[in-house]
Design a protein around this motif. Structure first.
Motif, PDB file in Angstrom:
ATOM      1  N   LYS A   1      32.516  86.334 -28.965  1.00 57.92           N
ATOM      2  CA  LYS A   1      31.078  86.115 -28.822  1.00 57.92           C
ATOM      3  C   LYS A   1      30.595  84.963 -29.682  1.00 57.92           C
ATOM      4  N   PHE A   2      31.232  84.759 -30.831  1.00 55.76           N
ATOM      5  CA  PHE A   2      30.759  83.756 -31.790  1.00 55.76           C
ATOM      6  C   PHE A   2      31.814  82.676 -31.984  1.00 55.76           C
TER       7      PHE A   2
ATOM      8  N   GLU B   1      26.796  81.934 -35.921  1.00 54.44           N
ATOM      9  CA  GLU B   1      28.127  81.397 -35.687  1.00 54.44           C
ATOM     10  C   GLU B   1      28.929  81.345 -36.982  1.00 54.44           C
TER      11      GLU B   1
ATOM     12  N   ALA C   1      32.490  84.435 -41.403  1.00 55.39           N
ATOM     13  CA  ALA C   1      31.638  84.988 -40.357  1.00 55.39           C
ATOM     14  C   ALA C   1      30.349  85.514 -40.984  1.00 55.39           C
TER      15      ALA C   1
ATOM     16  N   GLN D   1      23.134  87.962 -36.511  1.00 60.08           N
ATOM     17  CA  GLN D   1      24.469  87.382 -36.539  1.00 60.08           C
ATOM     18  C   GLN D   1      24.405  85.960 -36.034  1.00 60.08           C
TER      19      GLN D   1
END
Length: 125
Positions: free
Chosen positions: A113-114, A3, A24, A1
């Protein structure tokens, strides 16, 4: 995963419209937008629970901004209408998980988180 990646933004006169898009890297249960202008604290603008589509907005943008999602593409959009000079700032796409069942408008250091690199929105009077 990785950004999220934002697109859109730009310069517009007060009363105008802009649309921001964000992709995303993977499906996450919360996505949204924060913004920050120089000398101001970062603030949550709009967030959406990607599964249900439930959204929350900052009071300052209610009735003018609309957040929407496309789960097939892991994307969210932010339609911004009737823009005001105080909407000026760098807009960041965020992705994360709910805390206590909610996607929060607060950068609490847990939920989001991102973060994307940001895209500039400038509204002139």
């Amino acid at each position: 995963q990785g950004e999220p990646v934002e697109s859109g933004g730009g310069s517009v006169q007060a009363g105008g419209s802009l649309r921001l898009s964000c992709a995303a890297q993977a499906y996450l249960r919360c996505m949204g937008w924060f913004r920050q202008d120089r000398g101001k604290e970062r603030e949550g603008v709009a967030v959406i629970r990607t599964g249900s589509g439930d959204a929350e907005y900052a009071d300052s943008v209610k009735g003018r901004f609309t957040i929407s999602r496309d789960n097939t593409k892991n994307m969210v959009d932010l339609q911004m209408n009737n823009l005001r000079p105080e909407d000026t700032g760098t807009y960041y796409c965020v992705a994360g998980q709910p805390v206590r069942g909610r996607c929060t408008l607060v950068d609490d250091g847990i939920s989001w988180k991102f973060w994307g690199q940001g895209t500039q929105v400038t509204v002139s009077s």
